[in-house]
Design an enzyme around this catalytic site. Structure first.
Site, mmCIF file in Angstrom:
data_model
loop_
_atom_site.group_PDB
_atom_site.id
_atom_site.type_symbol
_atom_site.label_atom_id
_atom_site.label_comp_id
_atom_site.label_asym_id
_atom_site.label_seq_id
_atom_site.Cartn_x
_atom_site.Cartn_y
_atom_site.Cartn_z
ATOM 1 N N LYS A 119 0.811 -1.216 0.000
ATOM 2 C CA LYS A 119 0.000 0.000 0.000
ATOM 3 C C LYS A 119 0.847 1.270 0.000
ATOM 4 O O LYS A 119 0.365 2.333 -0.371
ATOM 5 C CB LYS A 119 -0.954 0.003 1.196
ATOM 6 C CG LYS A 119 -2.077 -1.017 1.047
ATOM 7 C CD LYS A 119 -3.137 -0.817 2.105
ATOM 8 C CE LYS A 119 -4.332 -1.737 1.890
ATOM 9 N NZ LYS A 119 -5.307 -1.651 2.966
ATOM 10 N N LYS A 210 -5.659 -11.897 -5.646
ATOM 11 C CA LYS A 210 -6.823 -12.150 -4.788
ATOM 12 C C LYS A 210 -7.971 -11.187 -5.122
ATOM 13 O O LYS A 210 -7.717 -10.054 -5.558
ATOM 14 C CB LYS A 210 -6.444 -12.060 -3.302
ATOM 15 C CG LYS A 210 -6.134 -10.669 -2.845
ATOM 16 C CD LYS A 210 -6.095 -10.528 -1.331
ATOM 17 C CE LYS A 210 -5.804 -9.073 -1.008
ATOM 18 N NZ LYS A 210 -5.929 -8.636 0.311
ATOM 19 N N LYS A 213 -11.293 -5.441 -2.655
ATOM 20 C CA LYS A 213 -12.131 -4.248 -2.781
ATOM 21 C C LYS A 213 -11.467 -3.226 -3.690
ATOM 22 O O LYS A 213 -12.127 -2.414 -4.311
ATOM 23 C CB LYS A 213 -12.297 -3.603 -1.404
ATOM 24 C CG LYS A 213 -13.140 -4.385 -0.428
ATOM 25 C CD LYS A 213 -12.966 -3.773 0.962
ATOM 26 C CE LYS A 213 -13.821 -4.452 1.999
ATOM 27 N NZ LYS A 213 -13.455 -4.026 3.365
HETATM 28 P P1 AMP Z 1 -10.937 -6.481 4.459
HETATM 29 O O1 AMP Z 1 -11.710 -6.377 3.211
HETATM 30 O O2 AMP Z 1 -9.478 -6.252 4.179
HETATM 31 O O3 AMP Z 1 -11.466 -5.691 5.589
HETATM 32 O O4 AMP Z 1 -11.017 -8.006 4.873
HETATM 33 C C1 AMP Z 1 -12.020 -8.538 5.708
HETATM 34 C C2 AMP Z 1 -11.904 -10.030 5.813
HETATM 35 O O5 AMP Z 1 -12.076 -10.651 4.534
HETATM 36 C C3 AMP Z 1 -10.541 -10.520 6.315
HETATM 37 O O6 AMP Z 1 -10.750 -11.663 7.118
HETATM 38 C C4 AMP Z 1 -9.822 -10.906 5.062
HETATM 39 O O7 AMP Z 1 -8.819 -11.863 5.285
HETATM 40 C C5 AMP Z 1 -10.972 -11.506 4.258
HETATM 41 N N1 AMP Z 1 -10.684 -11.457 2.826
HETATM 42 C C6 AMP Z 1 -10.465 -10.339 2.074
HETATM 43 N N2 AMP Z 1 -10.232 -10.666 0.788
HETATM 44 C C7 AMP Z 1 -10.315 -12.029 0.717
HETATM 45 C C8 AMP Z 1 -10.178 -12.992 -0.346
HETATM 46 N N3 AMP Z 1 -9.945 -12.605 -1.600
HETATM 47 N N4 AMP Z 1 -10.335 -14.301 -0.050
HETATM 48 C C9 AMP Z 1 -10.612 -14.710 1.222
HETATM 49 N N5 AMP Z 1 -10.744 -13.864 2.271
HETATM 50 C C10 AMP Z 1 -10.597 -12.537 2.027
#
Ligand code: AMP
Ligand code: TRP
Length: 339
Positions: A119, A210, A213
């Site tokens: 980032k 992956k 968002k």
């Molecule tokens: P965040 O969007 O970064 O707040 O992530 C929230 C949760 O979603 C965390 O537990 C991440 O590890 C999980 N997560 C985000 N992207 C993925 C993905 N592509 N596959 C599996 N888990 C994800």
């Protein structure tokens, strides 16, 4: 992720950032594993709104996304009778413990976090005078220590998260272990809980990265609130390969393997044999739709009632606060601060 000694009380916590654009990876990696085991012991579902301030942000959007996330969590099955729903900014002990843990964490160990490097890469790759308008916030560097505080504050034993959070979770374990060794046993050392399938849901348009968002194109992402026709189109257009056979081979067939992983995670069963990519995609569409349809429906009524969402957050805060303040008291005492 290494397992810890069996804890006496099974507590779980997971956090998500209110940065909008929640996707299938968030559901399968973080939300569903928490929901599925919420009756096994006290659980906390946390809106990491403090974490959403670590990058350039729009205050109105963070506020709206926090309520949206509260509604999605409840729509996805978080039961507020059993699971405290909180925002980390609303429980001030998160910030207090964050600072105290910064005094046992090292610069080197946070600066090498992959997410920080990714980032901050663009800004830090340029000389000072040429850096973009949004400089790297100091909080982006210390972000994993705040995440450690979120977890250690509540003696959490298990943290359901996707694979991308491994390194952050490992740091929380390191900090807890170091603190306990140096200042006396104060924290439970948490363990990560990885879903068996889909711990890393890949981008449908670029299956070697992956699902995220922040990915540049929406074509790779299945939004949790996407209407059915968008879900169907996104899956229909998912990138595959020229092999022509449905095999679980992430190295050579990342797109197909990702679809198989999503299918297995959605249905909870190993996928059957498929004779064509089209057949597989249709089945994935049905499985994803079966998972998202009830969430979409519940979200519609929950999001229409922000007063209810705020009351659930207020109740969650009241419920967790005694544990949080007791942990901070213990930590301050261990560190030699006056009471
Ligand atoms: P965040 O969007 O970064 O707040 O992530 C929230 C949760 O979603 C965390 O537990 C991440 O590890 C999980 N997560 C985000 N992207 C993925 C993905 N592509 N596959 C599996 N888990 C994800
Ligand atoms: N860092 C996590 C993410 O971006 C969100 C998060 C913040 C979290 N605090 C947490 C996850 C505590 C689990 C436990 O996905």
């Amino acid at each position: 992720m290494t397992a810890t000694a069996a804890p006496t009380v099974t507590t779980r916590l997971t956090g998500l950032q209110p940065t909008g654009g929640l996707h299938l990876g968030n559901l399968l990696g973080g939300i569903r594993p928490l929901v599925e085991s919420q009756y096994a012991g006290p659980s906390i579902a946390m809106i990491a709104d403090l974490h959403a301030l670590t990058m350039e942000h729009d205050p109105a959007k963070v506020r709206a996304a926090s309520l949206e996330l509260a509604a999605v969590l409840l729509a996805a099955g978080v039961d507020p009778q059993h699971t405290a729903l909180i925002a980390n900014s609303q429980v001030p002990e998160h910030s207090e413990l964050h600072y105290l843990l910064e005094c046992v964490a090292n610069y080197g160990e946070v600066a090498r976090m992959i997410q920080f490097k990714e980032k901050s890469a663009e800004a830090l790759s340029k000389p000072f005078g040429l850096r973009p308008k949004s400089p790297v916030r100091l909080s982006l560097l210390t972000y994993p220590v705040l995440m450690a505080a979120d977890i250690l504050l509540y003696d959490i034993a298990f943290v359901p998260v996707g694979e991308d959070q491994n390194q952050h979770l490992e740091l929380a374990r390191t900090i807890a272990t170091r603190f306990n060794a140096r200042y006396g046993t104060t924290f439970t050392v948490p363990a990560g809980v990885r879903p068996e399938k889909a711990a890393r849901v890949m981008d449908l348009a670029e299956p070697t990265r992956k699902m995220s968002k922040s990915s540049p194109s929406a074509a790779g992402r299945i939004g949790l609130l996407d209407p059915p026709e968008v879900v169907r189109r996104t899956i229909a257009r998912a990138v595959t390969d020229g092999v022509g056979e449905v095999r679980d081979d992430p190295e050579n067939q990342p797109g197909i393997s990702n679809l198989l992983g999503i299918l297995a995670a959605c249905t909870g069963e190993p996928p059957r044999a498929f004779t064509s990519y089209g057949e597989l995609k249709r089945e994935v569409t049905d499985a994803v739709e079966a998972l998202l349809a009830p969430i979409r429906a519940r979200y519609a009524s929950l999001s229409a009632d922000p007063a209810y969402l705020r009351s659930v957050l207020a109740e969650g805060k009241t419920r967790v606060r005694p544990v949080a303040s007791e942990t901070v008291r213990r930590t301050r005492a261990a560190l030699g601060l006056l009471d």
